[in-house]
Design a protein around this motif. Structure first.
Motif, PDB file in Angstrom:
ATOM      1  N   PHE A 340       0.820  -1.217   0.000  1.00 35.43           N
ATOM      2  CA  PHE A 340       0.000   0.000   0.000  1.00 35.43           C
ATOM      3  C   PHE A 340       0.857   1.271   0.000  1.00 35.43           C
ATOM      4  N   LYS A 341       1.863   1.332   0.854  1.00 32.95           N
ATOM      5  CA  LYS A 341       2.675   2.554   0.960  1.00 32.95           C
ATOM      6  C   LYS A 341       3.403   2.841  -0.345  1.00 32.95           C
ATOM      7  N   GLU A 342       3.894   1.780  -0.996  1.00 37.76           N
ATOM      8  CA  GLU A 342       4.609   1.988  -2.245  1.00 37.76           C
ATOM      9  C   GLU A 342       3.669   2.494  -3.341  1.00 37.76           C
ATOM     10  N   GLU A 343       2.452   1.932  -3.375  1.00 34.44           N
ATOM     11  CA  GLU A 343       1.498   2.289  -4.429  1.00 34.44           C
ATOM     12  C   GLU A 343       0.932   3.699  -4.254  1.00 34.44           C
ATOM     13  N   THR A 344       1.009   4.232  -3.035  1.00 37.36           N
ATOM     14  CA  THR A 344       0.405   5.553  -2.785  1.00 37.36           C
ATOM     15  C   THR A 344       1.428   6.565  -2.277  1.00 37.36           C
ATOM     16  N   LYS A 345       2.699   6.310  -2.445  1.00 35.96           N
ATOM     17  CA  LYS A 345       3.732   7.133  -1.808  1.00 35.96           C
ATOM     18  C   LYS A 345       3.709   8.590  -2.266  1.00 35.96           C
ATOM     19  N   ASN A 346       3.203   8.848  -3.450  1.00 38.42           N
ATOM     20  CA  ASN A 346       3.154  10.223  -3.946  1.00 38.42           C
ATOM     21  C   ASN A 346       1.855  10.939  -3.583  1.00 38.42           C
ATOM     22  N   ARG A 347       0.924  10.220  -2.958  1.00 36.63           N
ATOM     23  CA  ARG A 347      -0.383  10.805  -2.651  1.00 36.63           C
ATOM     24  C   ARG A 347      -0.701  10.870  -1.172  1.00 36.63           C
ATOM     25  N   GLY A 348       0.032  10.132  -0.344  1.00 40.01           N
ATOM     26  CA  GLY A 348      -0.386  10.064   1.042  1.00 40.01           C
ATOM     27  C   GLY A 348       0.749   9.894   2.027  1.00 40.01           C
ATOM     28  N   MET A 349       0.380  10.030   3.301  1.00 40.44           N
ATOM     29  CA  MET A 349       1.333   9.857   4.386  1.00 40.44           C
ATOM     30  C   MET A 349       0.640   9.089   5.503  1.00 40.44           C
ATOM     31  N   VAL A 350       1.345   8.119   6.078  1.00 38.58           N
ATOM     32  CA  VAL A 350       0.818   7.319   7.183  1.00 38.58           C
ATOM     33  C   VAL A 350       1.730   7.517   8.382  1.00 38.58           C
ATOM     34  N   VAL A 351       1.144   7.876   9.534  1.00 38.52           N
ATOM     35  CA  VAL A 351       1.919   8.143  10.743  1.00 38.52           C
ATOM     36  C   VAL A 351       1.269   7.428  11.922  1.00 38.52           C
ATOM     37  N   PRO A 352       2.045   7.093  12.970  1.00 38.53           N
ATOM     38  CA  PRO A 352       1.466   6.426  14.143  1.00 38.53           C
ATOM     39  C   PRO A 352       0.681   7.367  15.060  1.00 38.53           C
ATOM     40  N   TRP A 353       0.943   8.655  15.001  1.00 41.16           N
ATOM     41  CA  TRP A 353       0.197   9.646  15.807  1.00 41.16           C
ATOM     42  C   TRP A 353       0.513  11.020  15.249  1.00 41.16           C
ATOM     43  N   CYS A 354      -0.410  11.967  15.402  1.00 39.32           N
ATOM     44  CA  CYS A 354      -0.156  13.292  14.846  1.00 39.32           C
ATOM     45  C   CYS A 354      -0.758  14.358  15.760  1.00 39.32           C
ATOM     46  N   PRO A 355      -0.333  15.622  15.600  1.00 41.97           N
ATOM     47  CA  PRO A 355      -0.933  16.730  16.362  1.00 41.97           C
ATOM     48  C   PRO A 355      -2.288  17.086  15.751  1.00 41.97           C
ATOM     49  N   GLN A 356      -3.344  16.383  16.175  1.00 42.66           N
ATOM     50  CA  GLN A 356      -4.614  16.416  15.456  1.00 42.66           C
ATOM     51  C   GLN A 356      -5.201  17.813  15.314  1.00 42.66           C
ATOM     52  N   THR A 357      -5.144  18.614  16.377  1.00 44.47           N
ATOM     53  CA  THR A 357      -5.774  19.934  16.284  1.00 44.47           C
ATOM     54  C   THR A 357      -5.083  20.802  15.235  1.00 44.47           C
ATOM     55  N   LYS A 358      -3.758  20.691  15.119  1.00 44.14           N
ATOM     56  CA  LYS A 358      -3.037  21.456  14.104  1.00 44.14           C
ATOM     57  C   LYS A 358      -3.341  20.921  12.703  1.00 44.14           C
ATOM     58  N   VAL A 359      -3.539  19.622  12.616  1.00 40.52           N
ATOM     59  CA  VAL A 359      -3.890  19.028  11.330  1.00 40.52           C
ATOM     60  C   VAL A 359      -5.264  19.503  10.885  1.00 40.52           C
TER      61      VAL A 359
END
Length: 490
Positions: A340-359
């Protein structure tokens, strides 16, 4: 300084919650508002929170396991009590029922000891204790010391109304004999079984979690106030419907101040997990309203089947995406479908946690695919972002109903009897919310609720006035108690 402010400075309010970020942060933000009105504020929470959040910032315990007794965060004193849980993460994997039973057994004893040590024995005037629905035994501790108790309801007011009517048997609800029964309650649309919170369904497997709600809602006389992390303009009908039964007082949204147009440096809150800020840099390079943000919160672990369905829908949609997937215990890699990551590497980002309010406030975000936890929903509302609702359990099915049919700021996904959503249904919802006929209406409704949320907490707004009334009543209640005590001692 007015006489009211002078009296307030002598009075303390204690906030009580156990180790859940979504329980503690709304209480802390309410406490910050009480602090600004002259009251002294203390948070009492479990030792686990100290070890996971505060220990690294404590100079007195940096090299030992000693828990400090003079800890403060943003002017709020913090005290810690044991819930009987070993702070070692490998030994904290209890079921929800086991943990609730443990806290209910040890919490009252340890909280009573804190109150005696830090308030009674030091002649400090503890004017009010504020708990939340998941520690109802706090009201009994407050009664033991003759201290008024308030509850901060941390779900929508709609859920407060549903649970109140359910546990007090004022309406019919689904049963094992009649599982398909629809429910009609004042101030709410018709609720089908799939719209109801999972704790009140006949199939609910979590007895202890249902019991704590019953303990609160079947014996409301223990509480002088029920406050809510919501705002009047968002839930007017259901709030009005409870006014003659047992009123709920909205004092929110209790959110990071950056979401409400206020200086974020004035905010107070905790993070149980370290966010990956690199996702903000990635968002800076994306066009406005081009990215789907996906997160299912801090507790939910999706099955491989659900992850596969979401991944395939994202791949087929050709939309950009930011996807939060928590790492599974003991594993370094994220549980993504192979390739999945290889097929979508130019379109998306996957992270284990993020600063949700800033996002959420980032201009690149188009919508939020969410599990419909109330804190996440409030954050999306305050950020003015439409939602795709994919609920899992507890209050989330009802919250999803609110998103689509009451607040009208999103789309609820069609789920099968196991809660699974087919790839095609996800693709349909993504297309509809990003560019479909309803997309502009959803964006307008989201923008209107964003404005209403900011007005509610601004000076003179509905929640701001409710908090001031609450403070005035605390002062009046404490003065009445002191005057009665003086009469008895004459």
């Amino acid at each position: 300084m007015t006489s009211s402010e002078s009296r307030a400075e002598e009075l303390h309010v204690m906030l009580v919650a156990f180790s859940a970020q979504g329980h503690i942060n709304p209480l802390l933000r309410l406490g910050k508002s009480l602090l600004a009105r002259g009251l002294q504020v203390t948070l009492a929470t479990t030792e686990l929170v100290y070890h996971r959040v505060f220990k690294s910032s404590s100079t007195t315990a940096a090299t030992t396991d000693t828990i400090p007794t003079n800890f403060t965060t943003n002017g709020i004193h913090v005290l810690f009590f044991s819930d009987g849980l070993d702070p070692n993460p490998d030994q904290t994997q209890l079921t929800p029922d086991d943990y609730m039973a443990l806290v209910e057994n040890l919490g009252p004893i340890n909280l009573s000891t804190l109150i005696k040590t830090h308030f009674i024995n030091n002649s400090k005037k503890l004017a009010c204790i504020i708990n939340n629905p998941f520690v109802p035994w706090v009201a009994d501790v407050a009664a033991e010391f003759k201290i008024p108790c308030a509850c901060l309801w941390i779900q929508p007011c709609a859920l407060y109304a549903i649970y109140y009517h359910f546990y007090n048997n004022t309406n019919q609800f689904p049963t094992l004999e009649n599982p398909e029964l629809n429910v009609q309650l004042p101030g709410l649309p018709l609720l089908k079984p799939q719209d109801l919170p999972s704790f009140i369904l006949p199939t609910n497997p979590f007895g202890a979690l249902s019991k704590v709600l019953a303990d609160m809602l079947k014996d409301m006389k223990k509480l002088k106030w029920v406050l809510a992390n919501s705002f009047y303009e968002l839930e007017k009908e259901v709030i009005d419907s409870m006014a003659e039964t047992y009123p709920v007082i909205p004092v929110g949204p209790l959110l990071p101040l950056s979401l409400l147009g206020v200086d974020e440096n004035e905010d107070v809150g905790i993070e149980m997990w370290k966010p990956q800020d690199s996702c903000l840099e990635w968002l800076n390079d994306q066009p406005p309203s081009s990215v789907i943000y996906i997160s299912f919160g801090s507790l939910i672990v999706l099955s491989a089947k659900k992850l596969e369905s979401i991944a395939t829908a994202l791949k087929n949609s050709n939309c950009k995406f930011l996807w939060v997937i928590k790492k599974q215990d003991g594993k370094d890699s994220l549980p993504l479908p192979q390739g999945f990551k290889e097929e979508t590497k130019n379109r998306g980002m996957v992270v284990p946690w993020c600063p949700q309010t800033k996002v959420l406030v980032h201009p690149a975000i188009a919508c939020f695919l969410t599990h419909c936890g109330w804190n996440s929903m409030l954050e999306a509302i305050a950020a003015g972002k439409p939602m795709i609702a994919y609920p899992q359990w507890t209050d989330q099915p009802t919250n999803a109903k609110l998103v689509s049919d009451v607040f009208r700021v999103g789309i609820r996904l069609e789920q099968d009897s196991d809660g699974f959503v087919e790839t095609g249904e996800l693709e349909r919802a993504i297309e509809e919310i990003v560019s479909g006929p309803k997309s502009e209406e959803l964006k307008r409704n989201a923008a209107e609720l964003k404005r209403a949320a900011r007005e509610a907490v601004a000076d003179g707004g509905s929640s701001d006035r409710n908090i001031q009334t609450f403070v005035d009543e605390i002062l009046a209640t404490r003065l009445d108690v002191m005057e009665s005590s003086n009469e008895v001692n004459k």
